[in-house]
Write an enzyme that holds these catalytic residues in place. Structure first.
Site, PDB file in Angstrom:
ATOM      1  N   SER A   8       6.559  -4.925  -7.670  1.00 56.73           N
ATOM      2  CA  SER A   8       5.730  -6.124  -7.546  1.00 56.73           C
ATOM      3  C   SER A   8       6.260  -7.246  -8.419  1.00 56.73           C
ATOM      4  O   SER A   8       6.776  -7.014  -9.503  1.00 56.73           O
ATOM      5  CB  SER A   8       4.288  -5.824  -7.940  1.00 56.73           C
ATOM      6  OG  SER A   8       3.547  -7.033  -7.889  1.00 56.73           O
ATOM      7  N   LYS A  49       1.314   0.981  -5.468  1.00 54.93           N
ATOM      8  CA  LYS A  49       1.665  -0.403  -5.089  1.00 54.93           C
ATOM      9  C   LYS A  49       0.737  -0.915  -3.992  1.00 54.93           C
ATOM     10  O   LYS A  49       0.306  -2.072  -4.009  1.00 54.93           O
ATOM     11  CB  LYS A  49       3.130  -0.474  -4.629  1.00 54.93           C
ATOM     12  CG  LYS A  49       3.532  -1.838  -4.073  1.00 54.93           C
ATOM     13  CD  LYS A  49       3.496  -2.900  -5.141  1.00 54.93           C
ATOM     14  CE  LYS A  49       3.574  -4.345  -4.779  1.00 54.93           C
ATOM     15  NZ  LYS A  49       3.925  -4.885  -3.563  1.00 54.93           N
ATOM     16  N   HIS A  63      -2.447  -1.849  -5.547  1.00 50.63           N
ATOM     17  CA  HIS A  63      -2.181  -3.090  -6.306  1.00 50.63           C
ATOM     18  C   HIS A  63      -2.351  -4.286  -5.372  1.00 50.63           C
ATOM     19  O   HIS A  63      -2.998  -5.283  -5.698  1.00 50.63           O
ATOM     20  CB  HIS A  63      -0.759  -3.051  -6.891  1.00 50.63           C
ATOM     21  CG  HIS A  63      -0.216  -4.401  -7.300  1.00 50.63           C
ATOM     22  ND1 HIS A  63       0.225  -5.344  -6.397  1.00 50.63           N
ATOM     23  CD2 HIS A  63      -0.056  -4.969  -8.526  1.00 50.63           C
ATOM     24  CE1 HIS A  63       0.627  -6.428  -7.026  1.00 50.63           C
ATOM     25  NE2 HIS A  63       0.479  -6.227  -8.328  1.00 50.63           N
ATOM     26  N   ASN A  64      -1.778  -4.184  -4.182  1.00 48.74           N
ATOM     27  CA  ASN A  64      -1.861  -5.294  -3.232  1.00 48.74           C
ATOM     28  C   ASN A  64      -3.294  -5.508  -2.737  1.00 48.74           C
ATOM     29  O   ASN A  64      -3.718  -6.636  -2.544  1.00 48.74           O
ATOM     30  CB  ASN A  64      -0.925  -5.049  -2.046  1.00 48.74           C
ATOM     31  CG  ASN A  64       0.509  -5.391  -2.383  1.00 48.74           C
ATOM     32  OD1 ASN A  64       0.899  -5.343  -3.552  1.00 48.74           O
ATOM     33  ND2 ASN A  64       1.307  -5.728  -1.399  1.00 48.74           N
ATOM     34  N   GLU A  88      -4.940  -7.313  -5.296  1.00 49.80           N
ATOM     35  CA  GLU A  88      -4.396  -8.691  -5.228  1.00 49.80           C
ATOM     36  C   GLU A  88      -5.158  -9.513  -4.170  1.00 49.80           C
ATOM     37  O   GLU A  88      -5.491 -10.681  -4.399  1.00 49.80           O
ATOM     38  CB  GLU A  88      -2.906  -8.578  -4.881  1.00 49.80           C
ATOM     39  CG  GLU A  88      -2.173  -9.877  -4.624  1.00 49.80           C
ATOM     40  CD  GLU A  88      -0.734  -9.611  -4.131  1.00 49.80           C
ATOM     41  OE1 GLU A  88       0.021  -8.934  -4.840  1.00 49.80           O
ATOM     42  OE2 GLU A  88      -0.388 -10.080  -3.025  1.00 49.80           O
TER      43      GLU A  88
HETATM   44  C1  6PG Z   1       3.956  -8.297  -4.914  1.00 52.59           C
HETATM   45  C2  6PG Z   1       3.264  -8.828  -3.689  1.00 52.59           C
HETATM   46  C3  6PG Z   1       4.141  -8.677  -2.491  1.00 52.59           C
HETATM   47  C4  6PG Z   1       3.676  -9.500  -1.299  1.00 52.59           C
HETATM   48  C5  6PG Z   1       2.771  -8.701  -0.412  1.00 52.59           C
HETATM   49  C6  6PG Z   1       1.473  -9.303  -0.009  1.00 52.59           C
HETATM   50  O1  6PG Z   1       3.336  -7.448  -5.525  1.00 52.59           O
HETATM   51  O2  6PG Z   1       5.057  -8.745  -5.220  1.00 52.59           O
HETATM   52  O3  6PG Z   1       2.079  -8.129  -3.457  1.00 52.59           O
HETATM   53  O4  6PG Z   1       4.289  -7.321  -2.229  1.00 52.59           O
HETATM   54  O5  6PG Z   1       3.240 -10.732  -1.641  1.00 52.59           O
HETATM   55  O6  6PG Z   1       3.565  -8.448   0.689  1.00 52.59           O
HETATM   56  O7  6PG Z   1       1.650 -10.063   1.095  1.00 52.59           O
HETATM   57  P1  6PG Z   1       0.548 -10.424   2.172  1.00 52.59           P
HETATM   58  O8  6PG Z   1      -0.448 -11.289   1.497  1.00 52.59           O
HETATM   59  O9  6PG Z   1       1.379 -11.167   3.180  1.00 52.59           O
HETATM   60  O10 6PG Z   1      -0.009  -9.188   2.759  1.00 52.59           O
END
Ligand code: 6PG
Length: 468
Positions: free
Chosen positions: A127, A182, A185-186, A189
């Site tokens: 990430s 991961k 994590h997303n 996010e």
């Molecule tokens: C990271 C990000 C990266 C990317 C994702 C999310 O941790 O570096 O999470 O993996 O930005 O692909 O993207 P989307 O918002 O397009 O799903």
């Protein structure tokens, strides 16, 4: 002299990772299926430690044994194609690392497939976007600890380092644990970003702040308990000028958010394990709704509830929104970490939750001061059942919850969609309520389907013959 390792896939992420590895003194062979990206790397990124190859055969022959090959291509079929192409060259003990955003189910399958050939395979979550890849990402490694010990130092060297000097790279757990960590994590996010977007909406619509004022508000938030990469870049995005010279860029960006799939996978994983991820679900849904811009805009003309009612003082609004964000953040991490805890048991990942928070402290997109507090919570109690039970977070919730409720009510009265925040409050209330109405659900299930229920005063399940 032979190369220490190789990297396949010279898109932006791959090229930046290769340069980061080369900067740390490792000799790296780089290769891409299409010649154009090898040419581009040669022309734009020449580095004494990076050797570009047009031929897989020659690239493999340039490596020391056991050979370490990093795959950095788009998740999905491309990863399988690279593995197939590598198979004729792979020997017992070679190490293949997939650093893309692969689905953890694919990682499990590839792990078993390569294990049968005596090849070590590890799914690695990375990430930090392209900048992180170049200068230090957070790295989450799966596979086996024994294998990690053979290549982990390289990844630790190139990872971000937290303020205490610790690398933001670690062995997370068995099998697909790296990609699972991961993925979640997303998901977090997604919730984190949607919370920020909802706060922006409240401040902009109900506070009437200009972009410059909004940027300053987020800058001030970045100096307090919300200090994080996402809050800092929010201020930057808000104050960016339009390159066409017509005010701020933010006002020219179409109100539609995209998604590549990791948020959706997290929601699916939550359902699979049986964990409430309502905030991540709501964040995905908010992106879906954002897609219907035309219809939304047409309906908005008929929406009567848009009479703006705000708090009397702008200062109070700024403070209360900060507390609202803080409550949302606690709830989002409580959900994500609950999934880690339960998935770890179900899939035998053997995750260390405090360690996960520790490696998220720098390099990754959700890096935040707040993560130190999560690590401390798990150090205080490694078997903590939920973050909201930790004394530190309990106290913060007590301090901020009233403001969060007030802002949510205000948003609701003004027909402002703030779904992730509503879900945060519903989650916290649900998790702290002794009666959630499930007794009635059980009664209804038993009435129409004889699904049985338990009584509070007797052991065991029973069916009742309901009178009409
Ligand atoms: C990271 C990000 C990266 C990317 C994702 C999310 O941790 O570096 O999470 O993996 O930005 O692909 O993207 P989307 O918002 O397009 O799903």
């Amino acid at each position: 002299m032979k190369n220490d390792l190789a990297l396949i896939g010279l898109g932006v992420m791959g090229s930046n990772l290769a340069l980061n590895i080369a900067d740390h003194g490792y000799k790296i062979a780089v290769y891409n299926y299409t010649q154009d990206l090898v040419d581009k790397f040669k022309n734009e990124n020449s580095h004494p430690n990076a050797e570009p190859f047009y031929d897989l055969d020659k690239m493999m022959a340039s490596l020391k044994a056991p050979r370490i090959i990093i795959i950095m291509v788009t998740a999905g079929k491309a990863v399988d194609s690279v593995i197939e192409a590598l198979k004729p060259y792979l020997a017992q003990g070679d190490i293949v690392l997939d650093l893309g955003n692969s689905n953890f189910n694919d990682t499990n399958r590839r792990f078993r497939e390569l294990q049968n050939l005596g090849v070590v395979f590890s799914g690695v979550g990375v990430s930090g976007g392209s900048e992180g890849a170049r200068h230090g990402p957070a790295i989450m490694v799966g596979g086996t600890k024994e294998a990690y010990d053979k290549f982990g130092t390289i990844l630790e060297d190139i990872s971000a380092h937290a303020y205490d000097g610790k690398p933001c790279c670690a062995f997370m757990g068995n099998g697909a644990a790296g990609h699972y960590v991961k993925m979640v994590h997303n998901g977090i996010e997604y919730a984190d970003m949607q919370l920020i977007a909802e706060s922006y909406l409240v401040l902009k619509t109900l506070g009437g702040f200009s972009n410059e004022e909004l940027a300053q508000i987020f800058e001030s938030y970045a100096k307090g308990p919300l200090e994080s990469y996402l809050i800092k870049i929010t201020a930057k995005v808000l104050k960016e000028k339009d390159p066409k010279g017509q005010g701020n860029l933010i006002d020219y960006i179409v109100d539609k958010a995209g998604q590549k799939g990791t948020g959706k996978w997290t929601c699916q994983a939550g359902f699979e394990v049986g964990v409430d991820l309502s905030m991540i679900d709501a964040a995905c849904n908010a992106r879906f709704i954002s897609g219907s811009l035309k219809e939304r805009t047409l309906r908005s003309k008929e929406c009567k509830a848009q009479s703006v009612e705000s708090l009397s003082s702008k200062e109070a609004l700024i403070k209360k929104v900060e507390n609202y964000l803080y409550v949302g953040k606690i709830a989002a991490y409580a959900q994500g970490f609950d999934l880690y805890a339960k998935a770890s048991k179900l899939y035998d990942f053997d995750l260390n939750l405090g360690k996960i928070a520790e490696i998220f402290r720098a390099g990754c997109i959700i890096q935040a001061k707040f993560l130190n507090d999560i690590t401390k919570a798990y150090e205080r109690n490694p078997t903590l059942s939920n973050l909201i039970d930790d004394p530190f977070f309990k106290e913060k919730l007590e301090l901020c919850l009233d403001d969060a409720r007030e802002i949510s009510i205000l948003a609701m009265k003004n027909a402002l969609p703030t779904p992730v925040m509503y879900e945060a409050l519903a989650y916290i209330d649900g998790m702290r309520c002794s009666c959630v109405g499930a007794n009635l659900i059980q009664g209804l299930r038993d009435y129409f389907g004889a699904h049985t229920f338990e009584r509070i005063d007797e052991e065991g399940f029973r069916h009742h013959n309901w009178s009409n």
